[in-house]
Design a protein around this motif. Structure first.
Motif, PDB file in Angstrom:
ATOM      1  N   ASN A   1       0.851  -1.182   0.000  1.00 42.39           N
ATOM      2  CA  ASN A   1       0.000   0.000   0.000  1.00 42.39           C
ATOM      3  C   ASN A   1       0.891   1.237   0.000  1.00 42.39           C
TER       4      ASN A   1
ATOM      5  N   GLN B   1      -7.327  -1.168  -6.104  1.00 47.63           N
ATOM      6  CA  GLN B   1      -7.545  -2.001  -4.921  1.00 47.63           C
ATOM      7  C   GLN B   1      -6.296  -2.673  -4.370  1.00 47.63           C
ATOM      8  N   SER B   2      -5.238  -2.766  -5.176  1.00 46.82           N
ATOM      9  CA  SER B   2      -4.093  -3.542  -4.702  1.00 46.82           C
ATOM     10  C   SER B   2      -2.779  -3.102  -5.328  1.00 46.82           C
TER      11      SER B   2
END
Length: 86
Positions: A18, A54-55
């Motif tokens: 992240n 999302q990733s």
């Protein structure tokens, strides 16, 4: 060219998967980390990270560089500790 700062950014992104969490830990903006990683990818001529909303996923090359980065950062940390003891 590899430099310590960009390797630190890469290592933090790897741990958190992240950019935002990595930036919070390192007290830099998320965009600074993103630009540094893109610059590293450009310098090396390979994609290191596959980004999506999302990733964050590391490519094979990213995984390999991460393994090297961990070793380099450990050596740098040890060197700084030795230097402080002098």
């Amino acid at each position: 060219m590899l430099d310590i700062k960009r390797l630190q950014y890469l290592e933090a992104v790897y741990r958190y998967h992240n950019f935002t969490r990595a930036s919070e830990e390192l007290f830099v903006s998320q965009s600074a980390i993103s630009m540094a990683i893109k610059s590293l990818e450009a310098d090396l001529g390979v994609r290191l990270i596959v980004r999506s909303p999302q990733s964050v996923a590391f490519t094979y090359e990213g995984e390999q560089l991460y393994a090297v980065a961990v070793k380099i950062l450990a050596e740098e940390h040890e060197f700084m500790n030795r230097l402080a003891d002098i």
